[in-house]
Design an enzyme around this catalytic site. Structure first.
Site, mmCIF file in Angstrom:
data_model
loop_
_atom_site.group_PDB
_atom_site.id
_atom_site.type_symbol
_atom_site.label_atom_id
_atom_site.label_comp_id
_atom_site.label_asym_id
_atom_site.label_seq_id
_atom_site.Cartn_x
_atom_site.Cartn_y
_atom_site.Cartn_z
ATOM 1 N N SER A 1 0.799 -1.378 -0.136
ATOM 2 C CA SER A 1 -0.100 -0.120 -0.188
ATOM 3 C C SER A 1 0.817 1.402 -0.117
ATOM 4 C CB SER A 1 -0.849 -0.009 1.173
ATOM 5 O OG SER A 1 -1.928 -0.899 0.913
ATOM 6 N N PHE B 1 -12.739 -13.686 -2.463
ATOM 7 C CA PHE B 1 -11.528 -13.200 -2.855
ATOM 8 C C PHE B 1 -10.223 -13.585 -1.717
ATOM 9 C CE2 PHE B 1 -8.115 -10.366 -3.396
ATOM 10 C CZ PHE B 1 -7.933 -10.121 -4.631
#
Length: 377
Positions: free
Chosen positions: A85, A149
């Site tokens: 990130s 996911f």
């Protein structure tokens, strides 16, 4: 952040920022505490650590542990690694550059640039602004929190079958919009990787070029970040690099797996970049010194919103505001992806910076190394 890791760590470890007023940024005397913090992380189970600091005295690096548990090869100060990130700061920087050029407004709706993309199950891109994507106040569901996911790409059986899958940004957004938003835009805060997938799509819509090309042209090349790249679907790391390890589990026990090779399209513009500790320190120093953004846009980037449940945290536009244990005030971002946990930050004047990477994702907190560097403890 992606694993544990998946995003529990993103809002806890990755967002331990602060609302306190800036403190004097006096560097710790030497780097002895940083070296000790790195060794302590390895003693506690992290396979290997690499860290680089830059301050007015020069550049300093330290490593501990191994980069390859099979051969025992050590980590290197020159290692390339997936930054997760931390990618978000690069993306936000490009969008703020585009705003400074008059090519978009942060108060444009997402639908202005991506008509019809955010729709269904209560989602409405006509009500979400670009600014709300960048500061995580959009309410849009975080696609990495989708249970299917997570099973497919974060847990052992799924990851080992699907690690080389190519996922498109549109598919990731479509997955997120199958879920209702967590709140009305602008009324709360919640970390969502979907926000930055959409931000990357906005860059492409505005410029006609991929977000990767724009980051390369606008940030990587001007700053000569020779160890930094946006890999797209490339599954390997540049050399030199270490192996990356994960438990591929929601626990810190059990077997350890080599997860170095993977298709980073699952992270897209929310967490795809590869870099080095030296490059990350150079990037954040340049950013906070105003080399990448005009004063107005840098002020916008540093305008923060509180993080619910963490009174010592605040989030700007792709930038975390953090006050360390000793009161030193730093700006940066944390990042995690399979087998890699990192943090990078600099003082507000850009004079003192640190970037650190752990090549394991199930234990340790890179923030302890950050605190050691700036606080000497």
């Amino acid at each position: 952040m992606f694993l544990r890791t998946a995003l529990v760590a993103a809002t806890a470890v990755a967002l331990s920022a602060a609302l306190l007023a800036p403190a004097a940024a006096a560097p710790a005397a030497g780097h002895g505490a940083t070296r000790e913090a790195v060794r302590t992380a390895v003693a506690a189970g992290v396979p290997g650590v690499t860290a680089t600091a830059r301050d007015p005295h020069g550049t300093w690096s330290t490593t501990a542990g191994v980069g390859d548990t099979r051969t025992g090869a050590p980590r290197s100060a020159l290692d390339h690694y997936r930054v997760g990130s931390i990618t978000k700061t690069f993306v936000a920087t490009v969008l703020l550059q585009l705003e400074s050029e008059g090519r978009l407004s942060l108060d444009d709706t997402v639908d202005t640039w991506l008509p019809g993309v955010v729709r269904g199950h209560g989602n409405d891109g006509r009500r979400v602004t670009v600014r709300q994507l960048l500061d995580h106040t959009s309410g849009i569901f975080n696609y990495t929190s989708d249970e299917d996911f997570a099973r497919t790409y974060f847990l052992k059986d799924g990851f080992l079958r699907h690690r080389y899958d190519t996922l498109t940004p549109a598919a990731l957004v479509a997955l997120a919009t199958r879920h209702e938003p967590g709140f009305a835009p602008g009324t709360d805060w919640s970390y969502s990787n979907t926000n930055y997938v959409l931000a990357g799509m906005v860059i492409e819509a505005v410029t006609g070029h991929s977000y990767a090309r724009e980051i390369t042209r606008r940030v990587i090349e001007p700053l000569h970040l020779t160890g930094t790249s946006v890999p797209g679907t490339r599954t390997t790391l540049p050399s030199p690099s270490s192996r990356a390890y994960s438990k591929l589990s929601d626990t810190a026990t059990g077997p350890t797996y080599d997860v170095t090779a993977l298709n980073p399209s699952l992270a897209s513009s929310a967490g795809e970049i590869i870099s080095t500790s030296a490059d990350l320190t150079r990037f954040y120093q340049a950013l906070l010194r105003g080399r990448l953004l005009p004063a107005h846009q840098l002020k916008e980037m540093k305008t923060t919103v509180p993080v619910p449940g963490d009174p010592d945290s605040a989030y700007g536009l792709g930038l975390i505001d953090r006050t360390l244990s000793c009161g030193v005030h730093v700006w940066g971002h944390d990042g995690g992806i399979h087998g890699s946990s990192s943090t990078a930050a600099t003082t507000a004047d850009g004079r003192h910076a640190l970037a650190v990477n752990f090549n394991g994702d199930w234990t340790g907190d890179p923030g302890t190394v950050l605190d050691a560097e700036f606080c000497g403890s």
